[in-house]
Design a protein around this motif. Structure first.
Motif, short mmCIF file in Angstrom:
data_model
loop_
_atom_site.label_atom_id
_atom_site.label_comp_id
_atom_site.label_asym_id
_atom_site.label_seq_id
_atom_site.Cartn_x
_atom_site.Cartn_y
_atom_site.Cartn_z
N LEU A 239 43.41 1.87 97.65
CA LEU A 239 43.62 1.12 98.89
C LEU A 239 42.50 1.34 99.90
O LEU A 239 42.28 0.52 100.78
N LEU A 240 41.79 2.47 99.78
CA LEU A 240 40.66 2.75 100.66
C LEU A 240 39.33 2.34 100.02
O LEU A 240 38.26 2.66 100.55
N MET A 241 39.42 1.65 98.89
CA MET A 241 38.24 1.17 98.17
C MET A 241 37.32 2.30 97.74
O MET A 241 36.09 2.16 97.73
N ILE A 242 37.90 3.45 97.41
CA ILE A 242 37.05 4.55 96.95
C ILE A 242 37.29 4.86 95.47
O ILE A 242 36.62 5.71 94.91
N GLU A 243 38.26 4.19 94.86
CA GLU A 243 38.51 4.35 93.43
C GLU A 243 39.01 3.03 92.88
O GLU A 243 39.45 2.16 93.62
N GLY A 244 38.99 2.87 91.54
CA GLY A 244 39.59 1.72 90.90
C GLY A 244 38.73 0.47 90.96
O GLY A 244 37.65 0.44 91.54
N THR A 245 39.26 -0.60 90.36
CA THR A 245 38.57 -1.88 90.29
C THR A 245 39.13 -2.83 91.34
O THR A 245 40.12 -2.55 92.00
N ALA A 246 38.48 -4.00 91.43
CA ALA A 246 38.95 -5.01 92.37
C ALA A 246 40.35 -5.49 92.00
O ALA A 246 41.18 -5.77 92.87
N LEU A 247 40.62 -5.58 90.68
CA LEU A 247 41.95 -5.99 90.23
C LEU A 247 43.01 -4.96 90.62
O LEU A 247 44.11 -5.31 91.06
N ASP A 248 42.67 -3.68 90.47
CA ASP A 248 43.59 -2.62 90.88
C ASP A 248 43.91 -2.74 92.38
O ASP A 248 45.06 -2.62 92.79
N LEU A 249 42.88 -2.99 93.18
CA LEU A 249 43.06 -3.13 94.62
C LEU A 249 43.96 -4.32 94.94
O LEU A 249 44.87 -4.22 95.78
N LEU A 250 43.72 -5.45 94.26
CA LEU A 250 44.51 -6.66 94.50
C LEU A 250 45.98 -6.45 94.16
O LEU A 250 46.87 -6.80 94.95
N LEU A 251 46.24 -5.87 92.99
CA LEU A 251 47.63 -5.66 92.56
C LEU A 251 48.34 -4.66 93.47
O LEU A 251 49.50 -4.86 93.84
N THR A 252 47.66 -3.58 93.81
CA THR A 252 48.27 -2.57 94.68
C THR A 252 48.58 -3.15 96.06
O THR A 252 49.66 -2.90 96.62
N THR A 253 47.65 -3.95 96.59
CA THR A 253 47.87 -4.56 97.90
C THR A 253 49.02 -5.56 97.85
O THR A 253 49.85 -5.62 98.76
N LEU A 254 49.08 -6.35 96.77
CA LEU A 254 50.12 -7.37 96.64
C LEU A 254 51.51 -6.74 96.56
O LEU A 254 52.44 -7.16 97.26
N THR A 255 51.66 -5.72 95.72
CA THR A 255 52.97 -5.08 95.60
C THR A 255 53.35 -4.36 96.90
O THR A 255 54.51 -4.36 97.31
N ALA A 256 52.35 -3.78 97.57
CA ALA A 256 52.62 -3.13 98.85
C ALA A 256 53.07 -4.15 99.89
O ALA A 256 53.98 -3.88 100.70
N LEU A 257 52.48 -5.33 99.85
CA LEU A 257 52.83 -6.37 100.81
C LEU A 257 54.27 -6.86 100.58
O LEU A 257 55.03 -7.04 101.55
N ILE A 258 54.63 -7.05 99.32
CA ILE A 258 56.02 -7.45 99.02
C ILE A 258 56.98 -6.33 99.44
O ILE A 258 58.07 -6.58 99.96
N GLY A 259 56.55 -5.08 99.21
CA GLY A 259 57.35 -3.96 99.67
C GLY A 259 57.54 -3.97 101.17
O GLY A 259 58.63 -3.64 101.68
N MET A 260 56.49 -4.35 101.92
CA MET A 260 56.59 -4.43 103.38
C MET A 260 57.58 -5.53 103.79
O MET A 260 58.30 -5.38 104.77
N VAL A 261 57.61 -6.64 103.04
CA VAL A 261 58.59 -7.71 103.31
C VAL A 261 60.01 -7.15 103.19
O VAL A 261 60.86 -7.37 104.06
N ALA A 262 60.25 -6.40 102.10
CA ALA A 262 61.58 -5.83 101.88
C ALA A 262 61.95 -4.84 102.99
O ALA A 262 63.07 -4.89 103.53
#
Length: 642
Positions: free
Chosen positions: A559-582
């Motif tokens: 999430l801080l763009m210091i590890e992982g790929t762009a796809l990892d960042l996208l998926l983590t952000t998306l699931t976190a966003l849905i979690g924020m909705v809940a």
């Protein structure tokens, strides 16, 4: 279309909750003298930024001398003293405030040759300089910071009498003064070094942007984008505060600046006064988490962590997006629950008109980001942006700055930097004691012992420590204190350094909306007329993302763009966003329909599962969320048909 809080009332609220704004109001000769000092200060900073800074200790000494002189002339010893006439005692302190750092400039070669040996006159000057910094801190930053500084100074002498791991040999007065005032490890350390270079220029840049009318541009743009939606004024508050946060360095100032317009709008629409004040408080506090400036803490973090400044900016992007998304969702669900409509589009400014008339004001912000990404140093980028802000304002007559306004920008920039300057000098005292006694590692060891060496308990205790340390302390000092005292515990647990520093930074900042000392929430309640404690509780609910996101990026550094790929960042952000909705719907009590107690509990569980990194937890959390959403949609459909 809108009503606005009376400027005098807004000014009174700002002075009540933001010590930096409660200044003297000189007229005549004294006003000109103070302005001349402030303008000279800005000219010195611009000159050294353009042609090369002085040796570290000299640059910082001159910077501190100007700062202390202005603080003692602008902030009286006692509140009961006249605000229109300078007191001779304050003049004396202003002269001493300029003279004690000047001693370093004049005796620089001799001090270097003495190499740490403190003479009798050194001891007197150094002790006086330390006391002047502490008194300046009391005047412009506040007592919480002074109490922390005094606690560390007492610890420096009381080492032999301390229990357990906190014990140390103790320092003599000569050792302490020599270390704090005549080296670059104390008052003239990294925080003041950053203040005397990057921070000053960015604050001066912000002063010129303010002169061009950028704040009104942001509010009008936010109105055009979101004013028509459900609960429009609340969403305008979130959007405009986020935009203002890109250049603002104070949660309270942001609350009063944008809240004087948005809070009356929210109340008129139907939001409860405790909720209206909370929206502005949560959004304005989030402005301190917003890149590229982050309340000036971004520059300090780059120095402390040892990474390029642009890496700090990149790391802050996704967490800031999630934070503001959480507040936006909270006000959206509250609007849906209360059936609060937006402002008719006919009463709102047109986005095309706004961009045509004042869109050029945002060009310096765009350019400065481009320059930073292109590899320019923050100092050089800020210099270019300052010149560009003046040139861009001249593109239209309605925004053009007159020559006198350009000069006044130099004056205002110097005044705006004072709280940061003093906070950095004061924070240097804390760092100096920490480096001389080793208490930072001892406190980290204590936190690890308390948590049993487990990561999640360590994170929890570090969070509590950062929130307590951050109460009533401005952003820059807040970060210095929390990163010095609390972050080492996480680093010892193997957490990446940037993650550890961002973790404590987030929780230090969120203290501005966390009762009992929630200054941003108190300022919001002052405008709304609401209850300060209830406003703080509502603001904490809306800012729930700030209590969760730091755990996320420690457990998932992508999430801080210091590890992982762009796809990892996208998926983590998306699931976190849905979690924020809940989570947001659970806290407000509305998703597609009013939530029962059981539904709220299930949504909280599902939201937390999606926020926690992991494929299985994401799937389980998403399933719980979808089940509740489908049940509510079915229930609402049945109610409509009935």
């Amino acid at each position: 279309m809108t009503e606005k809080l009376d400027p005098k009332s807004a000014d009174d609220i700002l002075k009540k909750y933001d010590k930096e704004s409660d200044t003297m109001m000189y007229k005549g000769v004294m006003a000109k003298i103070v302005s001349a000092i402030a303008i000279t200060f800005s000219v010195f900073q611009l000159y050294t930024a353009t042609f090369g800074v002085l040796d570290a200790q000299l640059q910082r000494a001159v910077h501190l001398g100007f700062g202390l002189a202005l603080v003692y002339l602008l902030y009286p010893t006692r509140k009961s003293w006249s605000r229109y006439k300078v007191h001779p005692f304050d003049v004396l302190l202003a002269v001493l405030g300029a003279a004690t750092p000047a001693y370093i400039v004049m005796e620089y070669q001799h001090l270097v040759l003495r190499s740490g040996t403190v003479s009798g006159i050194d001891l007197i000057v150094g002790l006086l300089g330390i006391l002047l910094v502490i008194e300046a801190t009391r005047r412009i930053v506040g007592l919480p910071m002074v109490c922390v500084v005094l606690a560390f100074l007492i610890y420096a002498f009381a080492g032999p009498y301390m229990p357990g791991v906190l014990a140390h040999r103790g320092l003599t007065i000569e050792q302490l003064v020599g270390h704090l005032y005549f080296t670059t490890e104390g008052i003239f350390g990294i925080p003041l070094g950053v203040s005397s270079t990057f921070i000053f220029l960015f604050i001066l840049f912000g002063a010129y942007l303010e002169s061009t009318g950028l704040g009104k541009f942001f509010i009008d743009l936010a109105n055009a984008i979101a004013g028509w939606a459900s609960g429009g004024p609340a969403k305008v508050a979130v959007l405009s505060s986020g935009l203002m946060g890109t250049v603002s360095g104070s949660s309270v100032a942001n609350v009063v600046g944008t809240g004087s317009l948005t809070i009356p709008m929210m109340k008129k629409l139907g939001y409860h006064k405790d909720f209206a004040g909370a929206v502005e408080a949560a959004a304005s506090t989030g402005g301190q988490l917003m890149p590229p400036v982050m309340g000036a803490a971004a520059f300090l973090m780059a120095e402390f962590v040892g990474v390029p400044y642009i890496d700090i900016v990149k790391a802050a992007i996704v967490p800031a997006f999630l934070y503001f998304a959480g507040i936006w969702l909270g006000v959206h669900f509250e609007a849906k629950r209360g059936n609060l409509k937006g402002i008719p589009r006919s009463q709102l400014p047109k986005i095309g008109t706004i961009l045509r008339e004042r869109g050029h004001l945002a060009l310096p912000l765009i350019v400065i980001v481009y320059l930073l990404v292109s590899g320019y140093t923050p100092m050089r980028a800020a210099l270019v942006a300052i010149v560009l802000s003046i040139l861009c304002s001249a593109l239209r007559k309605s925004t053009r700055m007159k020559p006198i306004e350009i000069v006044r920008g130099l004056d205002r920039g110097a005044r705006n930097v004072l709280s940061v300057l003093v906070a950095c000098a004061s924070a240097g005292i804390i760092i100096g004691v920490v480096t001389k006694t080793g208490v930072g590692l001892k406190l980290a060891s204590g936190l690890l012992d308390l948590s049993g060496g487990l990561l999640l308990p360590t994170m929890f205790f570090t969070m509590i420590t950062a929130i307590i340390l951050g109460m009533g302390v401005p952003t820059t000092a807040n970060y210095v204190i929390t990163s010095t005292i609390a972050a080492p515990a996480l680093v010892q647990m193997g957490v990446p350094v940037l993650c550890a520093h961002m973790f404590v930074f987030y929780f230090g900042i969120i203290a501005d909306v966390t009762p009992p000392v929630a200054l941003a929430a108190f300022a919001g309640s002052g405008i709304s007329g609401g209850n300060p404690l209830r406003t703080g509780i509502n603001a904490s609910k809306l800012a729930i993302a700030a209590f969760i996101i730091p755990y996320m990026f420690v457990l998932s550094p992508v999430l801080l763009m210091i590890e992982g790929t762009a796809l990892d960042l996208l998926l983590t952000t998306l699931t976190a966003l849905i979690g924020m909705v809940a989570l947001s719907s659970a806290l407000i009590g509305y998703l597609a329909d009013d939530c029962s107690t059981v539904e709220r509990l299930v949504l909280i569980a599902g939201g937390l599962m999606m926020i926690k990194p992991g494929f299985l937890t994401d799937i389980a959390g998403f399933a719980l969320f979808v089940v509740i959403l489908l049940l509510q949609l079915k229930r609402r459909k049945s109610a409509v048909q009935a």
